[in-house]
Design a protein around this motif. Structure first.
Motif, PDB file in Angstrom:
ATOM      1  N   PRO A  21       0.862  -1.190   0.000  1.00  0.00           N
ATOM      2  CA  PRO A  21       0.000   0.000   0.000  1.00  0.00           C
ATOM      3  C   PRO A  21       0.893   1.233   0.000  1.00  0.00           C
ATOM      4  CG  PRO A  21       0.131  -0.963   2.206  1.00  0.00           C
ATOM      5  CD  PRO A  21       0.869  -1.892   1.285  1.00  0.00           C
ATOM      6  N   MET A  22       0.611   2.217  -0.830  1.00  0.00           N
ATOM      7  CA  MET A  22       1.437   3.439  -0.866  1.00  0.00           C
ATOM      8  C   MET A  22       0.521   4.646  -0.985  1.00  0.00           C
ATOM      9  SD  MET A  22       4.636   2.310  -3.276  1.00  0.00           S
ATOM     10  CE  MET A  22       3.662   1.603  -4.610  1.00  0.00           C
ATOM     11  N   LEU A  23       0.204   5.239   0.168  1.00  0.00           N
ATOM     12  CA  LEU A  23      -0.715   6.373   0.169  1.00  0.00           C
ATOM     13  C   LEU A  23      -0.152   7.491  -0.708  1.00  0.00           C
ATOM     14  CD1 LEU A  23      -3.404   7.098   1.670  1.00  0.00           C
ATOM     15  CD2 LEU A  23      -2.001   8.584   3.080  1.00  0.00           C
ATOM     16  N   ASN A  71      -5.563  -0.850   3.665  1.00  0.00           N
ATOM     17  CA  ASN A  71      -4.475  -0.555   4.606  1.00  0.00           C
ATOM     18  C   ASN A  71      -4.761   0.676   5.477  1.00  0.00           C
ATOM     19  OD1 ASN A  71      -1.643   1.208   4.743  1.00  0.00           O
ATOM     20  ND2 ASN A  71      -1.392  -0.935   5.303  1.00  0.00           N
ATOM     21  N   GLN A 177       9.382  -5.386   7.886  1.00  0.00           N
ATOM     22  CA  GLN A 177       9.808  -4.271   7.023  1.00  0.00           C
ATOM     23  C   GLN A 177      11.268  -3.924   7.318  1.00  0.00           C
ATOM     24  OE1 GLN A 177       8.471  -0.272   7.926  1.00  0.00           O
ATOM     25  NE2 GLN A 177       7.851   0.090   5.812  1.00  0.00           N
ATOM     26  N   ALA A 181      13.394  -0.336   2.953  1.00  0.00           N
ATOM     27  CA  ALA A 181      12.069  -0.012   2.402  1.00  0.00           C
ATOM     28  C   ALA A 181      11.853   1.471   2.158  1.00  0.00           C
ATOM     29  CB  ALA A 181      10.990  -0.527   3.351  1.00  0.00           C
ATOM     30  N   GLY A 182      11.095   1.766   1.103  1.00  0.00           N
ATOM     31  CA  GLY A 182      10.697   3.139   0.827  1.00  0.00           C
ATOM     32  C   GLY A 182       9.517   3.543   1.695  1.00  0.00           C
ATOM     33  N   GLY A 218      10.897  -4.474   1.693  1.00  0.00           N
ATOM     34  CA  GLY A 218      12.106  -3.646   1.693  1.00  0.00           C
ATOM     35  C   GLY A 218      13.143  -4.181   0.732  1.00  0.00           C
ATOM     36  N   GLY A 219      13.384  -3.453  -0.342  1.00  0.00           N
ATOM     37  CA  GLY A 219      14.461  -3.801  -1.269  1.00  0.00           C
ATOM     38  C   GLY A 219      14.171  -4.980  -2.174  1.00  0.00           C
ATOM     39  N   GLN A 238       6.372  -8.213  -0.017  1.00  0.00           N
ATOM     40  CA  GLN A 238       5.543  -7.011  -0.185  1.00  0.00           C
ATOM     41  C   GLN A 238       6.411  -5.956  -0.870  1.00  0.00           C
ATOM     42  OE1 GLN A 238       2.468  -5.782   2.555  1.00  0.00           O
ATOM     43  NE2 GLN A 238       3.540  -3.859   2.924  1.00  0.00           N
ATOM     44  N   GLY A 240       6.936  -2.301  -2.895  1.00  0.00           N
ATOM     45  CA  GLY A 240       6.391  -0.965  -3.085  1.00  0.00           C
ATOM     46  C   GLY A 240       7.057  -0.189  -4.205  1.00  0.00           C
ATOM     47  N   THR A 241       8.330   0.159  -3.988  1.00  0.00           N
ATOM     48  CA  THR A 241       9.044   1.059  -4.903  1.00  0.00           C
ATOM     49  C   THR A 241       8.912   0.646  -6.378  1.00  0.00           C
ATOM     50  OG1 THR A 241      10.576   1.683  -3.157  1.00  0.00           O
ATOM     51  CG2 THR A 241      11.347   2.006  -5.408  1.00  0.00           C
TER      52      THR A 241
HETATM   53  C1  LIG Z   1       5.538   5.934  -1.672  1.00  0.00           C
HETATM   54  C2  LIG Z   1       5.339   4.963  -0.550  1.00  0.00           C
HETATM   55  C3  LIG Z   1       4.210   5.073   0.244  1.00  0.00           C
HETATM   56  C4  LIG Z   1       3.971   4.137   1.260  1.00  0.00           C
HETATM   57  N1  LIG Z   1       2.799   4.214   1.968  1.00  0.00           N
HETATM   58  C5  LIG Z   1       2.473   3.196   2.823  1.00  0.00           C
HETATM   59  C6  LIG Z   1       1.160   3.127   3.385  1.00  0.00           C
HETATM   60  O1  LIG Z   1       0.285   3.954   3.097  1.00  0.00           O
HETATM   61  N2  LIG Z   1       0.914   2.093   4.241  1.00  0.00           N
HETATM   62  C7  LIG Z   1       1.853   1.123   4.521  1.00  0.00           C
HETATM   63  O2  LIG Z   1       1.566   0.190   5.282  1.00  0.00           O
HETATM   64  N3  LIG Z   1       3.088   1.163   3.982  1.00  0.00           N
HETATM   65  C8  LIG Z   1       3.414   2.171   3.137  1.00  0.00           C
HETATM   66  N4  LIG Z   1       4.653   2.169   2.531  1.00  0.00           N
HETATM   67  C9  LIG Z   1       5.644   1.115   2.863  1.00  0.00           C
HETATM   68  C10 LIG Z   1       5.368  -0.158   2.063  1.00  0.00           C
HETATM   69  O3  LIG Z   1       4.254  -0.836   2.604  1.00  0.00           O
HETATM   70  C11 LIG Z   1       6.542  -1.172   2.057  1.00  0.00           C
HETATM   71  O4  LIG Z   1       6.979  -1.436   3.363  1.00  0.00           O
HETATM   72  C12 LIG Z   1       7.731  -0.709   1.230  1.00  0.00           C
HETATM   73  O5  LIG Z   1       7.354  -0.054   0.054  1.00  0.00           O
HETATM   74  C13 LIG Z   1       8.585  -1.927   0.883  1.00  0.00           C
HETATM   75  O6  LIG Z   1       9.851  -1.540   0.457  1.00  0.00           O
HETATM   76  P1  LIG Z   1      10.249  -1.190  -1.063  1.00  0.00           P
HETATM   77  O7  LIG Z   1       9.706   0.183  -1.282  1.00  0.00           O
HETATM   78  O8  LIG Z   1      11.727  -1.241  -1.014  1.00  0.00           O
HETATM   79  O9  LIG Z   1       9.619  -2.207  -1.951  1.00  0.00           O
HETATM   80  C14 LIG Z   1       4.914   3.105   1.524  1.00  0.00           C
HETATM   81  C15 LIG Z   1       6.062   3.010   0.714  1.00  0.00           C
HETATM   82  C16 LIG Z   1       6.271   3.912  -0.319  1.00  0.00           C
HETATM   83  C17 LIG Z   1       7.485   3.752  -1.184  1.00  0.00           C
END
Ligand SMILES: Cc1cc2nc3c(=O)[nH]c(=O)nc-3n(C[C@H](O)[C@H](O)[C@H](O)COP(=O)(O)O)c2cc1C
Length: 353
Positions: A21-23, A71, A177, A181-182, A218-219, A238, A240-241
């Motif tokens: 999830p990425m708000l 989320n 996490q 992670a981003g 993360g990563g 999981q 995100g990036t």
């Molecule tokens: C732009 C962005 C917004 C995020 N917003 C949320 C969120 O709303 N809720 C949440 O549980 N995690 C959020 N995360 C964290 C992600 O759930 C996750 O831990 C992370 O993206 C994983 O690492 P990665 O970015 O290296 O893939 C966000 C991450 C990013 C990059």
């Protein structure tokens, strides 16, 4: 390759791959693209109003009839220190003026950040499959109500201690996490000093201590990192990036370019933009708030204080003054439809088997 495991069984999905999830970045289209391709999409609604939450859930349901997670942010509120707020407002006003940005000050009472408690009834009524959360643990009443409806619960941990607490509370699936992670850290026990455990150390240590399925976050950016996560004991990943640059992402184009061009050293951990530790690509906004050397009001107040100039910058696609949340794997991202990115990640992992 057979990806079946207790995690996929719980959610009746084929691939144990979760789109994080990425708000601000995730759209119903992104969630549906992943769920329609047999992964688990996640719809972020942390801090949003009841009306917006209903709208987003229904939009997503119109695009997929497969399971997805909704989320929440499970944080409690701290009363803002008014001297800190006044000093930060003054700094941001001066900073905006110097940089040619308008800064419309809002009074603290007008900030709209909704507690997850306002959304539980909606999640029960809208018949969602899974609820994931970060920044804390849902209260006992909410956990009981969601479990009675057979909704799968997914909690976020950044240390073994946090994972054990989630386990004790009966949470079904635990995200580990890593510091790569981003976005915001999910940390909820001790944020000073912040636990900074890499995903390859956190996952096996959590797996050793809890019986629930663990998801590595993360990563994770390619077949190798996916395989490594499963080898370390994770039952799912999981990611995100990798999806910020997808066609369905709400990120503005300068944000996507910053990710595509980032090297592994370009992201930093900072509290400057929102008052909560988060990882993003370093820009002028982060640098100058940090250099100001003044106290940063706690989340979500600092987030609201920086919103006027971030919104303006986003509208003008100016990467100097927006939050470029991104992980250490940013440079691995590609600009493609979310389904193509997703299927390519699955294929890369399968090809390594
Ligand atoms: C732009 C962005 C917004 C995020 N917003 C949320 C969120 O709303 N809720 C949440 O549980 N995690 C959020 N995360 C964290 C992600 O759930 C996750 O831990 C992370 O993206 C994983 O690492 P990665 O970015 O290296 O893939 C966000 C991450 C990013 C990059």
């Amino acid at each position: 390759m057979n990806w079946n495991n207790p995690f996929t069984k719980l959610l009746e999905i084929k691939y144990p791959f979760v789109q994080a999830p990425m708000l601000g970045v995730t759209t119903p289209g992104m969630v549906a693209a992943i769920s329609n391709n047999d992964g688990l999409g996640s719809l972020p609604v942390g801090g949003l109003s009841a009306e917006k939450t209903i709208e987003l859930i229904r939009k997503t349901k119109a695009l997929t009839n497969k399971p997805f997670a909704v989320n929440l942010f499970a944080n409690e509120y701290e009363t803002p220190n008014s001297d800190e707020v006044t000093a930060m407002e003054k700094f941001l006003q001066d900073f905006s003026k110097v940089n040619g940005l308008p800064y419309q000050k809002e009074s603290v009472e007008n900030y709209s950040f909704h507690s997850y408690r306002e959304l539980i009834g909606i999640l029960l009524n809208e018949d969602v499959d899974a609820v994931s959360f970060t920044f804390g643990i849902l209260d006992d009443e909410s956990i009981t109500a969601l479990k009675e409806k057979k909704i799968t619960l997914i909690g976020t941990s950044t240390s073994v201690e946090e994972a054990l607490l989630l386990d004790e509370k009966g949470i079904d699936i635990i995200v580990a996490q890593g510091i790569e992670a981003g976005g915001h850290r999910g940390t909820f026990l001790t944020s000073e000093p912040l636990p900074k455990i890499g995903v390859m150390d956190l996952v096996p240590q959590v797996v050793k201590q809890v019986l629930k399925p663990v998801l590595a976050a993360g990563g994770i950016s390619d077949g190798r990192t996916i395989k490594a996560a499963f080898m370390s004991g994770a039952q799912g990943v999981q990611i995100g990036t990798a999806f910020i640059t997808s066609d369905e992402s709400a990120a503005v184009s300068s944000y996507k370019s910053a990710i595509l061009n980032a090297s592994e050293t370009d992201t930093v951990l900072t509290k400057s933009i929102t008052g909560r530790w988060a990882r993003g690509i370093k820009n002028k906004l982060i640098t100058e708030i940090e250099n100001a050397g003044i106290a940063i009001p706690a989340y979500p107040v600092q987030m609201h204080l920086t919103t006027p100039l971030r919104s303006y910058a986003m509208h003008h696609d100016n990467p100097d003054f927006i939050s470029l949340w991104a992980g250490q794997s940013s440079g691995q991202a590609v600009m493609k439809p979310a389904a193509v990115i997703f299927n390519d990640l699955v294929k890369q992992a399968e090809d390594l088997s």
